[in-house]
Design a protein around this motif. Structure first.
Motif, PDB file in Angstrom:
ATOM      1  N   GLU A 272       0.573  -1.558   0.499  1.00 55.80           N
ATOM      2  CA  GLU A 272      -0.222  -0.256   0.038  1.00 55.80           C
ATOM      3  C   GLU A 272       0.618   0.903   0.292  1.00 55.80           C
ATOM      4  OE1 GLU A 272      -4.103   0.295   2.045  1.00 55.80           O
ATOM      5  OE2 GLU A 272      -2.564  -0.091   3.280  1.00 55.80           O
ATOM      6  N   GLU A 273       0.613   1.721  -0.812  1.00 56.78           N
ATOM      7  CA  GLU A 273       0.922   3.638  -0.636  1.00 56.78           C
ATOM      8  C   GLU A 273       0.350   4.193   0.516  1.00 56.78           C
ATOM      9  OE1 GLU A 273       1.085   6.359  -4.248  1.00 56.78           O
ATOM     10  OE2 GLU A 273      -0.851   5.381  -4.700  1.00 56.78           O
ATOM     11  N   LYS A 274       2.183   4.721   1.053  1.00 56.72           N
ATOM     12  CA  LYS A 274       1.831   5.163   2.514  1.00 56.72           C
ATOM     13  C   LYS A 274       1.852   6.846   2.577  1.00 56.72           C
ATOM     14  CE  LYS A 274       2.236   1.204   4.659  1.00 56.72           C
ATOM     15  NZ  LYS A 274       0.999   1.072   5.442  1.00 56.72           N
ATOM     16  N   THR A 275       2.092   8.024   3.746  1.00 59.68           N
ATOM     17  CA  THR A 275       2.060   9.014   3.417  1.00 59.68           C
ATOM     18  C   THR A 275       3.554   9.511   3.724  1.00 59.68           C
ATOM     19  OG1 THR A 275       1.691   8.892   5.857  1.00 59.68           O
ATOM     20  CG2 THR A 275      -0.288   9.741   3.956  1.00 59.68           C
ATOM     21  N   LYS A 276       3.914  10.291   3.908  1.00 60.39           N
ATOM     22  CA  LYS A 276       5.466  11.058   3.820  1.00 60.39           C
ATOM     23  C   LYS A 276       5.634  11.005   5.698  1.00 60.39           C
ATOM     24  CE  LYS A 276       4.873  15.371   5.438  1.00 60.39           C
ATOM     25  NZ  LYS A 276       4.335  15.682   6.849  1.00 60.39           N
ATOM     26  N   ASP A 277       4.122  10.332   6.952  1.00 63.25           N
ATOM     27  CA  ASP A 277       4.629   9.675   8.304  1.00 63.25           C
ATOM     28  C   ASP A 277       4.369   8.343   8.633  1.00 63.25           C
ATOM     29  OD1 ASP A 277       4.859  12.641   9.110  1.00 63.25           O
ATOM     30  OD2 ASP A 277       2.737  12.555   8.403  1.00 63.25           O
ATOM     31  N   GLY A 278       4.519   7.561   6.972  1.00 67.33           N
ATOM     32  CA  GLY A 278       3.830   6.574   7.842  1.00 67.33           C
ATOM     33  C   GLY A 278       2.290   5.794   7.480  1.00 67.33           C
ATOM     34  N   TYR A 279       1.545   6.455   7.026  1.00 65.61           N
ATOM     35  CA  TYR A 279       0.354   6.001   7.373  1.00 65.61           C
ATOM     36  C   TYR A 279      -0.120   5.757   6.117  1.00 65.61           C
ATOM     37  CZ  TYR A 279      -0.057   8.025  11.517  1.00 65.61           C
ATOM     38  OH  TYR A 279      -0.053   8.908  13.432  1.00 65.61           O
ATOM     39  N   ALA A 280      -1.625   4.322   6.055  1.00 63.92           N
ATOM     40  CA  ALA A 280      -1.945   3.818   5.012  1.00 63.92           C
ATOM     41  C   ALA A 280      -2.397   5.415   4.099  1.00 63.92           C
ATOM     42  CB  ALA A 280      -2.468   3.450   4.841  1.00 63.92           C
ATOM     43  N   LYS A 281      -2.924   5.839   3.043  1.00 66.62           N
ATOM     44  CA  LYS A 281      -3.639   6.769   2.287  1.00 66.62           C
ATOM     45  C   LYS A 281      -5.001   6.667   2.656  1.00 66.62           C
ATOM     46  CE  LYS A 281       0.273   8.839  -0.186  1.00 66.62           C
ATOM     47  NZ  LYS A 281       1.108   9.345  -1.606  1.00 66.62           N
ATOM     48  N   LYS A 282      -5.637   5.342   2.689  1.00 61.82           N
ATOM     49  CA  LYS A 282      -6.562   5.639   2.502  1.00 61.82           C
ATOM     50  C   LYS A 282      -7.252   5.115   4.220  1.00 61.82           C
ATOM     51  CE  LYS A 282      -7.642   5.344  -2.159  1.00 61.82           C
ATOM     52  NZ  LYS A 282      -8.736   4.763  -3.730  1.00 61.82           N
ATOM     53  N   LEU A 283      -8.250   6.135   4.350  1.00 59.47           N
ATOM     54  CA  LEU A 283      -9.463   4.886   5.313  1.00 59.47           C
ATOM     55  C   LEU A 283     -10.496   4.741   4.885  1.00 59.47           C
ATOM     56  CD1 LEU A 283      -9.044   4.003   9.163  1.00 59.47           C
ATOM     57  CD2 LEU A 283     -10.203   7.063   8.951  1.00 59.47           C
TER      58      LEU A 283
ATOM     59  N   GLU B 189      -7.576  14.574   5.555  1.00 62.77           N
ATOM     60  CA  GLU B 189      -7.073  14.226   4.774  1.00 62.77           C
ATOM     61  C   GLU B 189      -5.785  15.373   4.806  1.00 62.77           C
ATOM     62  OE1 GLU B 189      -7.082  12.829  -0.545  1.00 62.77           O
ATOM     63  OE2 GLU B 189      -8.719  13.699   0.905  1.00 62.77           O
ATOM     64  N   LYS B 190      -6.219  16.520   4.391  1.00 64.56           N
ATOM     65  CA  LYS B 190      -4.950  17.692   4.471  1.00 64.56           C
ATOM     66  C   LYS B 190      -3.699  17.829   5.396  1.00 64.56           C
ATOM     67  CE  LYS B 190      -4.944  22.848   4.026  1.00 64.56           C
ATOM     68  NZ  LYS B 190      -5.604  24.348   3.828  1.00 64.56           N
ATOM     69  N   GLU B 191      -4.026  17.323   6.580  1.00 69.08           N
ATOM     70  CA  GLU B 191      -3.921  17.329   7.920  1.00 69.08           C
ATOM     71  C   GLU B 191      -2.220  15.930   7.348  1.00 69.08           C
ATOM     72  OE1 GLU B 191      -3.223  17.357  12.668  1.00 69.08           O
ATOM     73  OE2 GLU B 191      -5.124  18.951  11.377  1.00 69.08           O
ATOM     74  N   TYR B 192      -3.302  14.688   7.431  1.00 63.73           N
ATOM     75  CA  TYR B 192      -2.302  13.601   7.526  1.00 63.73           C
ATOM     76  C   TYR B 192      -2.558  13.429   5.424  1.00 63.73           C
ATOM     77  CZ  TYR B 192      -3.142  14.109  12.210  1.00 63.73           C
ATOM     78  OH  TYR B 192      -3.307  14.668  13.514  1.00 63.73           O
ATOM     79  N   GLY B 193      -2.797  13.571   5.090  1.00 64.40           N
ATOM     80  CA  GLY B 193      -2.790  13.210   3.588  1.00 64.40           C
ATOM     81  C   GLY B 193      -3.461  11.780   3.672  1.00 64.40           C
ATOM     82  N   ILE B 194      -4.840  11.424   4.700  1.00 63.00           N
ATOM     83  CA  ILE B 194      -5.687   9.927   4.610  1.00 63.00           C
ATOM     84  C   ILE B 194      -6.969  10.369   4.183  1.00 63.00           C
ATOM     85  CG2 ILE B 194      -6.361   8.536   5.642  1.00 63.00           C
ATOM     86  CD1 ILE B 194      -3.901   9.015   7.607  1.00 63.00           C
ATOM     87  N   LYS B 195      -7.004  10.386   3.237  1.00 59.85           N
ATOM     88  CA  LYS B 195      -8.555   9.989   2.319  1.00 59.85           C
ATOM     89  C   LYS B 195      -9.854   9.078   3.350  1.00 59.85           C
ATOM     90  CE  LYS B 195     -11.497   9.865  -1.207  1.00 59.85           C
ATOM     91  NZ  LYS B 195     -11.355  11.309  -1.311  1.00 59.85           N
ATOM     92  N   VAL B 196     -10.829   9.339   3.490  1.00 59.08           N
ATOM     93  CA  VAL B 196     -11.892   9.341   3.748  1.00 59.08           C
ATOM     94  C   VAL B 196     -12.443   8.336   2.891  1.00 59.08           C
ATOM     95  CG1 VAL B 196     -13.466   9.553   5.866  1.00 59.08           C
ATOM     96  CG2 VAL B 196     -11.120  10.014   6.445  1.00 59.08           C
TER      97      VAL B 196
ATOM     98  N   ALA C 299      -6.061   0.432  11.461  1.00 56.01           N
ATOM     99  CA  ALA C 299      -6.752   0.233  12.708  1.00 56.01           C
ATOM    100  C   ALA C 299      -6.313   1.755  13.554  1.00 56.01           C
ATOM    101  CB  ALA C 299      -6.285  -0.633  13.818  1.00 56.01           C
ATOM    102  N   LYS C 300      -4.343   2.101  13.373  1.00 64.19           N
ATOM    103  CA  LYS C 300      -3.788   2.752  12.846  1.00 64.19           C
ATOM    104  C   LYS C 300      -4.547   4.293  13.081  1.00 64.19           C
ATOM    105  CE  LYS C 300       0.608   3.350  11.685  1.00 64.19           C
ATOM    106  NZ  LYS C 300       1.136   3.688  11.363  1.00 64.19           N
TER     107      LYS C 300
END
Length: 359
Positions: free
Chosen positions: A28-39, A57-64, A280-281
């Motif tokens: 999976e693609e990750k953000t610069k902070d190591g999070y998955a890009k989708k939740l 999404e703007k703050e963490y790069g994670i699309k809901v 989960a994270k």
């Protein structure tokens, strides 16, 4: 010949594994902070504003990625039918939490990693259905009220002091009900002096004659947007969630909340993480983001729920505070009864609803 076939088979198997690895095994693609890009969130219709999801999404790069449901029963049916792999988290009412734990649908939420739990009202924490909040983080109190059109009720010469007044023939074709048998049956049970969460089959089914009488006055059962017919003056009164009442009152100043001699209903809606969630994270990060006071205020600015966030209470303005559907009567909220888990008796309530609508 046999050896050659085995060799060919092994080569084909190796090729198949290689192809599968190339297609399905991609990391999976990750953000610069190591999070998955989708939740993936399974949510009630109109319960978390798009602006909050966009801000996350703007703050963490994670699309809901949101999918919606209109009742706890619909949500449970989807998850028990194998839908757990599609979502990371959902919002569930207090009376289905035990069932979700028993069916292994949710996992411990690890509340220590959700710092903004500190803003939640203590009265919402450590509830009987989840001591120490091992599996749940409260999101919002859902309060079910009567919302009446003062002008139309006056024209019809109807004064509502009890749920029993809803059976007045003058209200024919003038009621909207939230499409939820537990909410509807609760009125009938209270009129008859029973618990709104009774598991006694005879008590539950004894409400059918009263409900049939009420049904003559019902214009529509609506789980998605019961506020619509209130706003448009198509009905005189509705049994709706307080946030729907608040949104309707905002649009139509003839509307107001009506409290009866019988107590209203309430439930506590909670964030939960689906068992085996891949993200989960990220789910915990999103819950923490929503509970941030300024973000929780954005929720209330749009959906007018009952506030259980002590940090947000300090930020509320007249837009919220002067709306009786949003800033609900605290004495009535305290008097209201929780909708509880009725275990196997849920099928009796379902049978009651079927008889109400088909016979």
């Amino acid at each position: 010949m046999r050896k050659r076939n085995v060799t060919v088979l092994l080569l084909l198997m190796a090729l198949t594994v290689s192809l599968l690895a190339g297609c399905g095994g991609k990391e999976e693609e990750k953000t610069k902070d190591g999070y998955a890009k989708k939740l993936y969130v399974y949510n009630w219709t109109e319960y978390i504003p798009q602006s909050v999801m966009d801000g996350f999404e703007k703050e963490y790069g994670i699309k809901v990625v949101e999918s919606t449901f209109t009742s706890n029963e619909e949500m449970l049916a989807k998850l028990t039918a194998g839908g757990t792999g599609q979502y990371d988290m959902t919002i569930a009412s207090n009376y289905v939490i035990d069932a979700m734990k028993e069916q292994d649908l949710i996992e411990p939420i690890q509340k220590d990693e959700i710092e903004n739990v500190k803003y939640l009202d203590k009265s919402a924490l450590n509830q009987p259905f989840d001591k120490n909040n091992e599996y749940t983080i409260p999101y919002m109190t859902s309060f079910t009220v009567l919302c009446g059109n003062k002008k139309k009720l006056k024209e019809l010469n109807v004064d509502i002091k009890s749920f029993n007044d809803l059976t007045n023939p003058k209200l024919k074709n003038n009621i909207v009900l939230v499409d939820d048998i537990r909410e509807i049956a609760a009125m009938a049970l209270k009129v008859k002096g029973y618990s709104s969460s009774t598991t006694n089959k005879n008590e539950i089914m004894s409400t059918l004659p009263w409900l049939k009488k009420l049904a003559k006055n019902v214009k529509v059962y609506d789980a998605d947007a019961p506020k619509s017919v209130l706003i448009s003056n198509d009905v005189a009164v509705g049994l709706v969630y307080s946030m729907d009442a608040a949104m309707a009152i905002e649009e139509n100043k003839d509307l107001d909340v009506i409290y009866t001699k019988e107590a209203a209903q309430k439930c506590l809606d909670n964030f939960v993480i689906i068992k085996g969630a891949k993200h989960a994270k990220e789910a915990r990060l999103f819950i923490n983001y929503v509970l941030r006071p300024e973000n929780y205020k954005k929720v209330l600015d749009e959906y007018y729920g009952v506030c259980i966030n002590t940090g947000t209470k300090k930020l509320l303005d007249d837009h919220y505070l002067k709306n009786p559907g949003a800033n609900v009567d605290q004495k009535e909220l305290k008097r209201a009864e929780y909708i509880d888990d009725v275990k196997d008796a849920a099928s009796v309530y379902d049978d009651l609803y079927t008889k109400l609508k088909t016979e």
